[in-house]
Design an enzyme around this catalytic site. Sequence first.
Site, PDB file in Angstrom:
ATOM      1  N   LYS A  82       0.830  -1.208   0.000  1.00 57.92           N
ATOM      2  CA  LYS A  82       0.000   0.000   0.000  1.00 57.92           C
ATOM      3  C   LYS A  82       0.868   1.263   0.000  1.00 57.92           C
ATOM      4  O   LYS A  82       0.641   2.210  -0.762  1.00 57.92           O
ATOM      5  CB  LYS A  82      -0.933  -0.009   1.216  1.00 57.92           C
ATOM      6  CG  LYS A  82      -1.668   1.274   1.475  1.00 57.92           C
ATOM      7  CD  LYS A  82      -2.571   1.664   0.310  1.00 57.92           C
ATOM      8  CE  LYS A  82      -2.991   3.104   0.383  1.00 57.92           C
ATOM      9  NZ  LYS A  82      -4.313   3.333   0.848  1.00 57.92           N
ATOM     10  N   CYS A 107      -3.464  10.970   1.831  1.00 57.32           N
ATOM     11  CA  CYS A 107      -2.817   9.672   1.593  1.00 57.32           C
ATOM     12  C   CYS A 107      -1.453   9.846   0.950  1.00 57.32           C
ATOM     13  O   CYS A 107      -0.428   9.514   1.539  1.00 57.32           O
ATOM     14  CB  CYS A 107      -3.708   8.824   0.688  1.00 57.32           C
ATOM     15  SG  CYS A 107      -5.408   8.829   1.242  1.00 57.32           S
TER      16      CYS A 107
HETATM   17  N1  SAJ Z   1      -2.052  14.844  -8.495  1.00 56.87           N
HETATM   18  C1  SAJ Z   1      -1.210  15.563  -9.336  1.00 56.87           C
HETATM   19  N2  SAJ Z   1      -0.905  15.021 -10.556  1.00 56.87           N
HETATM   20  C2  SAJ Z   1      -1.414  13.833 -10.977  1.00 56.87           C
HETATM   21  C3  SAJ Z   1      -2.255  13.104 -10.100  1.00 56.87           C
HETATM   22  C4  SAJ Z   1      -2.569  13.642  -8.858  1.00 56.87           C
HETATM   23  O1  SAJ Z   1      -0.727  16.655  -9.004  1.00 56.87           O
HETATM   24  O2  SAJ Z   1      -1.105  13.430 -12.101  1.00 56.87           O
HETATM   25  C5  SAJ Z   1      -2.388  15.394  -7.158  1.00 56.87           C
HETATM   26  C6  SAJ Z   1      -3.876  15.652  -6.957  1.00 56.87           C
HETATM   27  O3  SAJ Z   1      -4.258  16.882  -7.508  1.00 56.87           O
HETATM   28  C7  SAJ Z   1      -3.995  15.603  -5.442  1.00 56.87           C
HETATM   29  C8  SAJ Z   1      -2.943  14.555  -5.054  1.00 56.87           C
HETATM   30  O4  SAJ Z   1      -2.074  14.430  -6.176  1.00 56.87           O
HETATM   31  O5  SAJ Z   1      -3.630  16.846  -4.867  1.00 56.87           O
HETATM   32  C9  SAJ Z   1      -3.507  13.200  -4.706  1.00 56.87           C
HETATM   33  O6  SAJ Z   1      -4.574  12.851  -5.589  1.00 56.87           O
HETATM   34  P1  SAJ Z   1      -4.759  11.410  -6.220  1.00 56.87           P
HETATM   35  O7  SAJ Z   1      -5.952  11.429  -7.084  1.00 56.87           O
HETATM   36  O8  SAJ Z   1      -3.494  10.977  -6.844  1.00 56.87           O
HETATM   37  O9  SAJ Z   1      -4.931  10.437  -4.985  1.00 56.87           O
HETATM   38  P2  SAJ Z   1      -5.835  10.380  -3.655  1.00 56.87           P
HETATM   39  O10 SAJ Z   1      -5.016  10.914  -2.524  1.00 56.87           O
HETATM   40  O11 SAJ Z   1      -7.177  10.958  -3.851  1.00 56.87           O
HETATM   41  O12 SAJ Z   1      -6.005   8.766  -3.521  1.00 56.87           O
HETATM   42  C10 SAJ Z   1      -4.833   7.942  -3.481  1.00 56.87           C
HETATM   43  C11 SAJ Z   1      -5.023   6.765  -4.457  1.00 56.87           C
HETATM   44  N3  SAJ Z   1      -3.743   6.081  -4.624  1.00 56.87           N
HETATM   45  C12 SAJ Z   1      -3.252   5.785  -5.865  1.00 56.87           C
HETATM   46  O13 SAJ Z   1      -3.811   6.106  -6.892  1.00 56.87           O
HETATM   47  C13 SAJ Z   1      -1.983   5.007  -5.919  1.00 56.87           C
HETATM   48  C14 SAJ Z   1      -6.082   5.826  -3.932  1.00 56.87           C
HETATM   49  O14 SAJ Z   1      -6.191   4.665  -4.750  1.00 56.87           O
HETATM   50  C15 SAJ Z   1      -5.745   5.399  -2.487  1.00 56.87           C
HETATM   51  O15 SAJ Z   1      -6.716   4.504  -1.958  1.00 56.87           O
HETATM   52  C16 SAJ Z   1      -5.726   6.659  -1.651  1.00 56.87           C
HETATM   53  O16 SAJ Z   1      -4.662   7.493  -2.143  1.00 56.87           O
HETATM   54  C17 SAJ Z   1      -5.490   6.257  -0.209  1.00 56.87           C
HETATM   55  O17 SAJ Z   1      -6.474   6.252   0.559  1.00 56.87           O
HETATM   56  O18 SAJ Z   1      -4.375   5.885   0.163  1.00 56.87           O
END
Ligand code: SAJ
Length: 413
Positions: free
Chosen positions: A212, A266
Amino acid sequence: MAFKKVSVVGLGYIGLPTAAVVASRGIEVIGVDVNPQAVETINQGKIHIVEPDLDIVVRGVVATGNLRATTTPEAAEVFMIAVPTPFKEEFTPDLSYIESAANAIAPVLEKGNLVILESTSPVGATEKLAGWLSAARPDLSFPQDAGDSADIKVAHCPERVLPGYVLQELVSNDRVIGGMSKACSEKAVELYQTFVRGECVITNARTAEMAKLTENSFRDVNIAFANELSVISDKLKINVWELIKLANRHPRVNILNPGPGVGGHCIAVDPWFIVDSCPDEAKIIRQARLTNDSKPHYVVDQIEKAADQFKKPVIACLGLAFKADIDDLRESPALQIVEELTKKNLGQIFAVEPNVSAIPENLVHAGVEQTTLEVALEKANIIVVLVDHKQFKAADKTLFMTKFVIDTRGIVN
Ligand code: SAJ
């Protein structure tokens, strides 16, 4: 049916949807939370968090009596623990919520029970949980001492759902099941197969914990790479969005998107658990965190430089949420940027956040005005795109042409 009564401990962003989905399979679910308001809300068939369609599922399972919330744990066959695992100062993991959950359920544990830790946890946390349970219940045997024949089975099965898609992903995602013994894993698989359509893959607890953390660290490192590229591209006068699109045409390259920083509860937290376990080895993982955490300051510097070019700048910040199309402002780099701007006295600041009815009080007190996109595009000199909400993506981009645009999400150019 193999399981008749399941208890979910912690009714937040993961626990409540999990409780509702398990209950929707006809299993009696007892949800436990320390927050009496949350318990009362759920027992009225309502929800205290925002997640698409969750209200409908909760209303249904509360109405049929399959889901009931309480502040006091009671006997069940399975206990699924979904409590927060934040970090303390110096980025060390805070396992106190898991320890409290262990002490809360210990008195009602019975021979044959399965305890599952769903919270994202540092390596070794499941063993600690089993240790706390065993200390509280010396009359029962646990897998760390009794292996497959233990009275209580313990497993780690990390949640992996994406906020905004929780109900779909809870069912469709594969699950990593890390039992403290073979029997623990097998029993946990049986439970997840009652509501998961994805594959349930068995490993040990430590590997499941690390899997994870690895998933979220991989994403963090990839985003840090994109954020570093965005800063390099600004310096070299290259459009980073075009650059990444071109590089991603290579069949083995897949760079994520740069942005104003990484938010949420996360991705900005979990990599620190690896760094804390292996500070000397986790060099890239630590640097990715630092790179992503520095991005909001870089954006503020860009805005400051732009504001210098105007006598009385009006700055419109589009988006406050931590990512697109959600209303969650917690741990949001967009919010952090607007807060930092208010301290700099640069001029009038507008905030446009279509997903909340009111912007946070501290912004209002600092003079930030909540406006619509239309007003922002009409009155502002500087437009800062902080979140790629669908309303902003759909806006007529010719309206941006006369403005100084700082587009951290690549939706304008
Ligand atoms: N972000 C970027 N660029 C990207 C993707 C995301 O800047 O290309 C930023 C987003 O804007 C945000 C942050 O990253 O600020 C996190 O967003 P996210 O959509 O990547 O993830 P979370 O935090 O909403 O959810 C993540 C997910 N993990 C993965 O995709 C590996 C989710 O599956 C997990 O269950 C969750 O963390 C968790 O609970 O751990």
